[in-house]
Scaffold this motif. Structure first.
Motif, mmCIF file in Angstrom:
data_model
loop_
_atom_site.group_PDB
_atom_site.id
_atom_site.type_symbol
_atom_site.label_atom_id
_atom_site.label_comp_id
_atom_site.label_asym_id
_atom_site.label_seq_id
_atom_site.Cartn_x
_atom_site.Cartn_y
_atom_site.Cartn_z
ATOM 1 N N HIS A 10 0.815 -1.218 0.000
ATOM 2 C CA HIS A 10 0.000 0.000 0.000
ATOM 3 C C HIS A 10 0.848 1.267 0.000
ATOM 4 O O HIS A 10 0.306 2.373 0.005
ATOM 5 C CB HIS A 10 -0.930 0.004 1.207
ATOM 6 C CG HIS A 10 -1.797 -1.212 1.304
ATOM 7 N ND1 HIS A 10 -2.781 -1.498 0.377
ATOM 8 C CD2 HIS A 10 -1.802 -2.240 2.188
ATOM 9 C CE1 HIS A 10 -3.363 -2.643 0.691
ATOM 10 N NE2 HIS A 10 -2.787 -3.113 1.777
ATOM 11 N N ALA A 11 2.157 1.113 -0.027
ATOM 12 C CA ALA A 11 3.049 2.277 -0.017
ATOM 13 C C ALA A 11 3.194 2.859 -1.421
ATOM 14 O O ALA A 11 2.991 2.166 -2.418
ATOM 15 C CB ALA A 11 4.420 1.877 0.519
ATOM 16 N N VAL A 12 3.527 4.139 -1.479
ATOM 17 C CA VAL A 12 3.850 4.752 -2.772
ATOM 18 C C VAL A 12 5.248 4.352 -3.195
ATOM 19 O O VAL A 12 5.479 3.917 -4.328
ATOM 20 C CB VAL A 12 3.727 6.290 -2.691
ATOM 21 C CG1 VAL A 12 4.267 6.932 -3.968
ATOM 22 C CG2 VAL A 12 2.274 6.694 -2.468
ATOM 23 N N TYR A 13 6.190 4.479 -2.265
ATOM 24 C CA TYR A 13 7.588 4.135 -2.539
ATOM 25 C C TYR A 13 7.913 2.813 -1.845
ATOM 26 O O TYR A 13 7.986 2.763 -0.614
ATOM 27 C CB TYR A 13 8.527 5.218 -2.026
ATOM 28 C CG TYR A 13 8.226 6.588 -2.569
ATOM 29 C CD1 TYR A 13 8.557 6.951 -3.863
ATOM 30 C CD2 TYR A 13 7.596 7.550 -1.767
ATOM 31 C CE1 TYR A 13 8.291 8.213 -4.365
ATOM 32 C CE2 TYR A 13 7.322 8.820 -2.259
ATOM 33 C CZ TYR A 13 7.659 9.144 -3.558
ATOM 34 O OH TYR A 13 7.382 10.400 -4.033
ATOM 35 N N LEU A 18 14.807 4.937 -2.713
ATOM 36 C CA LEU A 18 14.824 4.861 -4.178
ATOM 37 C C LEU A 18 13.498 5.414 -4.691
ATOM 38 O O LEU A 18 12.632 4.677 -5.157
ATOM 39 C CB LEU A 18 15.024 3.414 -4.625
ATOM 40 C CG LEU A 18 15.410 3.162 -6.086
ATOM 41 C CD1 LEU A 18 16.742 3.808 -6.417
ATOM 42 C CD2 LEU A 18 15.455 1.670 -6.384
ATOM 43 N N LYS A 19 13.348 6.732 -4.621
ATOM 44 C CA LYS A 19 12.041 7.332 -4.854
ATOM 45 C C LYS A 19 11.668 7.477 -6.325
ATOM 46 O O LYS A 19 10.589 7.977 -6.634
ATOM 47 C CB LYS A 19 11.964 8.688 -4.143
ATOM 48 C CG LYS A 19 11.926 8.531 -2.641
ATOM 49 C CD LYS A 19 11.418 9.759 -1.938
ATOM 50 C CE LYS A 19 11.184 9.462 -0.467
ATOM 51 N NZ LYS A 19 10.635 10.623 0.268
ATOM 52 N N SER A 39 3.172 -3.851 -8.774
ATOM 53 C CA SER A 39 3.576 -3.374 -10.106
ATOM 54 C C SER A 39 4.083 -1.946 -9.974
ATOM 55 O O SER A 39 3.428 -1.098 -9.354
ATOM 56 C CB SER A 39 2.408 -3.438 -11.086
ATOM 57 O OG SER A 39 2.117 -4.767 -11.440
ATOM 58 N N TYR A 40 5.245 -1.670 -10.582
ATOM 59 C CA TYR A 40 5.859 -0.355 -10.406
ATOM 60 C C TYR A 40 6.279 0.233 -11.740
ATOM 61 O O TYR A 40 6.388 -0.454 -12.748
ATOM 62 C CB TYR A 40 7.075 -0.452 -9.481
ATOM 63 C CG TYR A 40 8.317 -1.031 -10.124
ATOM 64 C CD1 TYR A 40 9.204 -0.229 -10.855
ATOM 65 C CD2 TYR A 40 8.616 -2.389 -10.013
ATOM 66 C CE1 TYR A 40 10.332 -0.769 -11.448
ATOM 67 C CE2 TYR A 40 9.754 -2.927 -10.594
ATOM 68 C CZ TYR A 40 10.602 -2.105 -11.318
ATOM 69 O OH TYR A 40 11.723 -2.638 -11.913
ATOM 70 N N TYR A 41 6.516 1.549 -11.704
ATOM 71 C CA TYR A 41 7.154 2.188 -12.850
ATOM 72 C C TYR A 41 8.283 3.070 -12.364
ATOM 73 O O TYR A 41 8.295 3.543 -11.230
ATOM 74 C CB TYR A 41 6.155 2.956 -13.700
ATOM 75 C CG TYR A 41 5.781 4.347 -13.228
ATOM 76 C CD1 TYR A 41 6.203 5.473 -13.938
ATOM 77 C CD2 TYR A 41 4.997 4.536 -12.104
ATOM 78 C CE1 TYR A 41 5.840 6.742 -13.526
ATOM 79 C CE2 TYR A 41 4.635 5.801 -11.688
ATOM 80 C CZ TYR A 41 5.062 6.901 -12.401
ATOM 81 O OH TYR A 41 4.710 8.159 -11.991
ATOM 82 N N ASP A 42 9.253 3.241 -13.241
ATOM 83 C CA ASP A 42 10.468 4.004 -12.959
ATOM 84 C C ASP A 42 10.297 5.409 -13.512
ATOM 85 O O ASP A 42 10.128 5.598 -14.712
ATOM 86 C CB ASP A 42 11.655 3.298 -13.611
ATOM 87 C CG ASP A 42 12.997 3.945 -13.269
ATOM 88 O OD1 ASP A 42 13.034 5.157 -13.022
ATOM 89 O OD2 ASP A 42 14.004 3.230 -13.271
ATOM 90 N N ASP A 43 10.320 6.388 -12.628
ATOM 91 C CA ASP A 43 10.202 7.788 -13.020
ATOM 92 C C ASP A 43 11.391 8.525 -12.441
ATOM 93 O O ASP A 43 11.495 8.695 -11.227
ATOM 94 C CB ASP A 43 8.886 8.375 -12.499
ATOM 95 C CG ASP A 43 8.873 9.888 -12.562
ATOM 96 O OD1 ASP A 43 9.399 10.437 -13.537
ATOM 97 O OD2 ASP A 43 8.354 10.518 -11.621
ATOM 98 N N GLU A 47 8.331 12.321 -9.412
ATOM 99 C CA GLU A 47 7.156 13.142 -9.140
ATOM 100 C C GLU A 47 6.050 13.015 -10.184
ATOM 101 O O GLU A 47 4.898 13.334 -9.906
ATOM 102 C CB GLU A 47 7.560 14.620 -9.049
ATOM 103 C CG GLU A 47 8.558 14.929 -7.934
ATOM 104 C CD GLU A 47 7.983 14.666 -6.552
ATOM 105 O OE1 GLU A 47 6.743 14.737 -6.402
ATOM 106 O OE2 GLU A 47 8.752 14.373 -5.629
ATOM 107 N N ALA A 48 6.352 12.589 -11.390
ATOM 108 C CA ALA A 48 5.364 12.600 -12.476
ATOM 109 C C ALA A 48 4.242 11.602 -12.200
ATOM 110 O O ALA A 48 4.503 10.439 -11.894
ATOM 111 C CB ALA A 48 6.027 12.278 -13.803
ATOM 112 N N PRO A 49 2.977 12.023 -12.308
ATOM 113 C CA PRO A 49 1.865 11.077 -12.144
ATOM 114 C C PRO A 49 1.930 9.995 -13.212
ATOM 115 O O PRO A 49 2.302 10.261 -14.360
ATOM 116 C CB PRO A 49 0.621 11.964 -12.330
ATOM 117 C CG PRO A 49 1.091 13.368 -12.129
ATOM 118 C CD PRO A 49 2.516 13.392 -12.587
ATOM 119 N N PHE A 50 1.544 8.782 -12.839
ATOM 120 C CA PHE A 50 1.554 7.698 -13.814
ATOM 121 C C PHE A 50 0.644 8.015 -14.987
ATOM 122 O O PHE A 50 0.901 7.594 -16.118
ATOM 123 C CB PHE A 50 1.141 6.379 -13.156
ATOM 124 C CG PHE A 50 1.144 5.217 -14.099
ATOM 125 C CD1 PHE A 50 2.343 4.644 -14.505
ATOM 126 C CD2 PHE A 50 -0.041 4.702 -14.617
ATOM 127 C CE1 PHE A 50 2.363 3.571 -15.390
ATOM 128 C CE2 PHE A 50 -0.038 3.640 -15.509
ATOM 129 C CZ PHE A 50 1.163 3.070 -15.887
#
Length: 213
Positions: A10-13, A18-19, A39-43, A47-50
């Motif tokens: 349930h965490a954002v990071y 490794l933010k 499932s994650y994405y590398d930004d 800060e950019a919204p998915f």
């Protein structure tokens, strides 16, 4: 979540140090984007919204982007949704209607626009950097998409695809092992079971998975 059973789903990071890595499920606000746990994405900006990776996504069309569990998305990927489509059966494809000033009389009906349906990404899918996924594409569980590819056709489970347009490069495993993995669905295990079997899941000998049956 115990420190011994992975990050908090349930965490954002998942890793506060490794933010640039963020769990998609916990940051999307658009109900037409559905993502599974882990499932994650590398930004690189952190800060950019998915949603910025999902273009031409309009509520009135209603198509969904559905993402499974344990997917890994590199930076610069783009999901092009059905709103990008122009009318193709008329003399011109030019979208006069969006320019206004009387041209809105040429507004097409939804049924006149190409519609490819929902975009569906399976579980445990790895998508490399600067990949473009076109509307309505289905990418199967365990598939890999090479960097800088444009995917306009479905990719079967546990296959590797790449290129522009992307084509199937090879299978990751034998047909027998692929069938076994699709039956096993390790991504649906409890996180305790996943953690207990990390060595096998990450082994250089995927045949070890048979020991869990």
């Amino acid at each position: 979540m115990s420190k011994n059973t992975g990050p908090d789903p349930h965490a954002v990071y998942p890793n506060p140090d490794l933010k640039q890595i963020r769990f998609i499920k916990n940051i999307v606000t658009n109900p037409l984007i559905v993502a599974g746990d882990y499932s994650y994405y590398d930004d690189s900006s952190g800060e950019a919204p998915f949603e910025q990776q999902v273009t031409h996504h309009y509520d009135f069309i209603g198509d969904k982007l559905i993402i499974g569990k344990f997917c890994a998305f590199a930076s610069g990927i783009e999901f092009v949704m059905n709103g990008a489509n122009h009318r193709m059966g008329s003399v011109t494809t030019y979208p006069f209607n969006i320019m206004g000033h009387g041209w809105e009389k040429a507004t097409p009906r939804l049924e006149e626009l190409p519609y490819k349906g929902d975009t569906v990404i399976g579980n445990d899918v790895w998508i490399g950097q600067k990949v473009t996924i076109m509307p309505g594409v289905h990418i199967g569980d365990g598939a890999i998409i090479a960097a800088n590819s444009t995917v306009a056709k479905d990719v079967p489970p546990y296959h590797i695809a790449g290129g522009n347009p992307a084509r199937i490069l090879r299978k990751r495993f034998s047909d027998e092992l692929i069938e076994l993995l699709l039956e096993l669905k390790w991504w649906d295990w409890s996180i305790e079971k996943v953690t207990a079997n990390l060595e096998i899941l990450c082994s250089s000998d995927p045949e070890q998975i048979r020991t869990l049956i």
